[in-house]
Design an enzyme around this catalytic site. Structure first.
Site, PDB file in Angstrom:
ATOM      1  N   TYR A 111       1.051  -1.374   0.052  1.00 22.59           N
ATOM      2  CA  TYR A 111       0.348   0.175  -0.102  1.00 22.59           C
ATOM      3  C   TYR A 111       0.815   1.178  -0.296  1.00 22.59           C
ATOM      4  CZ  TYR A 111      -3.299   3.525   1.682  1.00 22.59           C
ATOM      5  OH  TYR A 111      -3.842   5.320   1.492  1.00 22.59           O
ATOM      6  N   GLU A 135      -3.269   7.421  -3.544  1.00 24.02           N
ATOM      7  CA  GLU A 135      -3.923   6.209  -3.185  1.00 24.02           C
ATOM      8  C   GLU A 135      -3.053   5.675  -4.127  1.00 24.02           C
ATOM      9  OE1 GLU A 135      -7.417   5.412  -0.918  1.00 24.02           O
ATOM     10  OE2 GLU A 135      -6.567   4.902   0.827  1.00 24.02           O
TER      11      GLU A 135
END
Lengths: 392, 292
Positions: free
Chosen positions: A109, A200
């Protein structure tokens, strides 16, 4: 402002951040043509809507033949995708993305946002790719690695030692580590140059060959900075916005529809929220958030009433104005004209406070309209709740 | 006494030749000691002009040197407002009050970083300003609803602050100073910074703290209050009915990733000994009951 995954990936590619080969499609035919052009023998068909949680909701499917690409495209396009983020009403899928499938060894991530407390740009990274970062933060906060920056130049950019530490903590080494560090720095450059508020990459994939690829991408941009980014403004997809909110924006109204049955029109965002809260406190639910801002002109008030009345569940309207610089008598005139012009047929409760409040209240009382005058916020909320109940 | 500003404050208006700057400078100068307080205006390229007897200068540093202004209020449009703050900071202004709404967040990140090396305080942006009743008003709030007294008010909102003040005044509770810290995600003084000043101000006996969803300022302030505050604090948090993930008017009023909810803020504030009312119509009466 939000943009689609395929648009975010195009931006990443502009900054030389690796993304899977793919193309945005408006129809199943587009999808099969795109898959043929991409070649290979494995593709991914992805629903393009702004809300997340698409995979679990059936909006992301793998195809091992052109026929299957077509089947998936047919099933996804036009579907009402319901995920945690869309809410129970779901969202109709209009745009698709067809991509080459990517070999995955690991999923990480990577995120970037403005940390409000530190007043700095924060890089967030974690080994828990594919999982929502909020869940990681709640369950295992120690797995979120962070670095901070002010600008993209070396003096106020990321501390490069921090980035090396993060890359190593993510279990990366050799050329993969170098690629990751470069990605962190490039992402910061993009974030600043485009006035992003959130980026993101989840997951950031490490391939078996040790290369990094942004398998998914989400970006939000600062509305206040759009004036200097026409290229970002052009990416806006009106299908992703509530049509009433788009209309409200034209009239410079800040409007958010909600589920309740008492419409409220207020000046100021904080007072507007407080008005919603007090409606709930007195036993009903607000039908909307609506901030008319500083200048409640006849035109603005008329537009605000018309917007609220589009809601079929609305039973009463509560107007709560604290006239500071804005005079209450002027506001009262606006309310009277607007209520007359649109033949308002549901109860209207008005609370006016501040400059010239007395004159304003008198104008309302003398107008011949059945406006329910309220003395204070609590009185207004009670009267609006009672009036709405009388209607049902 | 009061906090941040009083009758001896000398103010310059940045953006004084614009419509908003003129309107609010006019009204502020008409309040209490305003005629003596508003000593200068700044608009680049308009130096040498006058606005209602107030001299206009090209730069803040010039205005400060010529007039002794120690506080600046900013009505400059959003694209240029962060640079206006920077200019005031570099010129040695003690307190900058930025009213402008709509400044890009990253402009404020850079400005706040530059301010680290200076002692200048910042209120706002996107705020109604600061008032010390019967002494001086710097901002866009209606002066006449205020009354001199001993209650401190700190809030992220504009009209909701007026609501709180109006309730206090009608109950006979005057205010020492009322501070609107603004609704932007990256701003100057926080609830905590203002609360510390109220705690140190001998004239302030109690504080009303008005917050809203988004961020964690109220929580950080509450934790400090628990350990350090010697005066009673009443709180209200707007947005208990606000949906997650939506910006409620103010750029900073958003519940993101399940954080910054009204329920969580209220829980922590109550745990820290703050008397929180869930009824925005009862901020004043809650404080009155607490004091009696």
């Amino acid at each position: 402002m939000n943009i689609h995954e395929y648009q975010a990936k195009a931006l990443l590619a502009e900054y030389n951040i690796p993304v899977p080969a793919g193309s945005a499609c408006m129809s199943p035919d587009d999808c099969t043509a795109a898959a043929k052009k991409l070649g290979g023998d494995l593709w991914v068909v992805k629903a393009q809507i702004h809300a997340g949680g698409r995979g679990k909701a059936g909006g992301v499917k793998v195809a091992s033949s052109i026929e299957e690409v077509s089947q998936h495209a047919h099933s996804i396009q036009g579907m009402n995708l319901i995920s945690k983020q869309t809410g129970p009403q779901g969202h109709i899928v209009k745009r698709l993305l067809v991509e080459e499938a990517v070999d995955i060894a690991r999923e990480l991530y990577v995120g970037m946002l403005v940390d409000r407390s530190r007043q700095q740009i924060a890089l967030l990274a974690s080994t828990e790719g594919g999982t929502e970062i909020e869940e990681v933060a709640a369950a295992t906060p120690e797995k979120i690695l962070t670095a901070y920056a002010i600008s993209a130049n070396s003096a106020n950019g990321f501390n490069q030692n921090d980035l090396t530490f993060i890359a190593e903590k993510l279990g990366l080494s050799g050329p993969t580590k170098t690629q990751a560090i470069e990605l962190f720095n490039t992402l910061l450059q993009l974030f600043i140059e485009k006035d992003a508020s959130l980026v993101e990459i989840n997951p950031l994939v490490i391939t078996p060959a040790g290369d990094i690829i942004a398998l998914d991408a989400k970006m939000n941009f600062d509305d206040n900075a759009l004036y200097r980014h026409p290229e970002i403004n052009d990416l806006n997809d009106p299908d992703e916005q509530d049509p009433d909110e788009i209309e409200a924006a034209k009239y410079d109204l800040s409007y958010i529809p909600l589920d309740g049955n008492i419409g409220c029109m207020v000046n100021g965002a904080g007072l507007a929220m407080a008005t919603m809260d007090i409606i709930k406190l007195y036993g009903s639910e607000p039908a909307n958030f609506l901030d008319v801002g500083g200048g409640a002109t006849v035109e603005k008030v008329t537009n605000a009433f018309q917007l609220m009345l589009k809601n079929p569940h609305i039973k009463a309207i509560l107007v709560n104005i604290f006239g500071g610089i804005m005079r209450c008598d002027i506001i009262a005139e606006g309310l009277i004209t607007a209520a007359r012009d649109i033949h308002l047929s549901i109860p209207l409760v008005v609370r006016l406070e501040g400059t010239n409040a007395k004159q304003g209240k008198k104008l309302l009382a003398d107008s011949g309209l059945s406006i329910i005058a309220a003395d204070d916020m609590a009185d207004a909320a009670k009267k609006a709740v009672d009036a709405a109940e009388g209607q049902s | 006494m009061s906090i941040l500003i009083d009758k001896n404050t000398r103010v310059l208006t940045q953006g004084i030749t614009g419509k908003t700057g003129q309107f609010h400078t006019h009204h502020s100068a008409a309040y209490a000691n305003g005629k003596r307080a508003y000593v200068a205006g700044v608009t680049p390229g308009k130096g040498g002009q006058e606005f209602e007897g107030i001299p206009v200068f090209n730069t803040v540093i010039e205005a400060r040197k010529e007039t002794g202004a120690n506080v600046s209020v900013i009505y400059v449009p959003p694209p240029f407002a962060a640079a206006a703050i920077d200019e005031a900071v570099n010129a040695g202004i003690e307190l900058v009050i930025c009213i402008t709404e709509g400044i890009p967040v990253l402009d404020m990140v850079r400005t706040r970083y530059k301010m680290k090396n200076f002692s200048t305080l910042l209120i706002g942006p996107n705020c109604p300003g600061v008032i010390t009743p019967d002494e001086i008003k710097i901002g866009i709030m209606p002066g006449h609803i205020h009354k001199k007294g001993s209650i401190g008010v700190v809030s992220r909102s504009g009209t909701l602050t007026y609501e709180a003040v109006d309730q206090l005044t009608k109950l006979g509770l005057g205010q020492s100073s009322c501070i609107g810290i603004g609704g932007d995600p990256v701003n100057g003084m926080k609830h905590l910074d203002v609360m510390k000043q109220f705690n140190d101000d001998p004239e302030t006996e109690a504080v009303v703290m008005v917050g809203e969803i988004g961020g964690s300022d109220e929580e950080e302030c509450a934790i400090w209050v628990k350990e350090n505050m010697t005066k009673p604090v009443v709180g209200f948090i707007a947005g208990i009915t606000a949906p997650a993930g939506r910006r409620m008017g103010h750029a900073g009023a958003i519940i993101s990733g399940g954080k910054g909810t009204a329920a969580e803020k209220i829980r922590i504030m109550e745990e820290c000994g703050i008397t929180v009312t869930k009824n925005p119509a009862e901020m004043g009466i809650t404080l009155k009951k607490l004091l009696s």
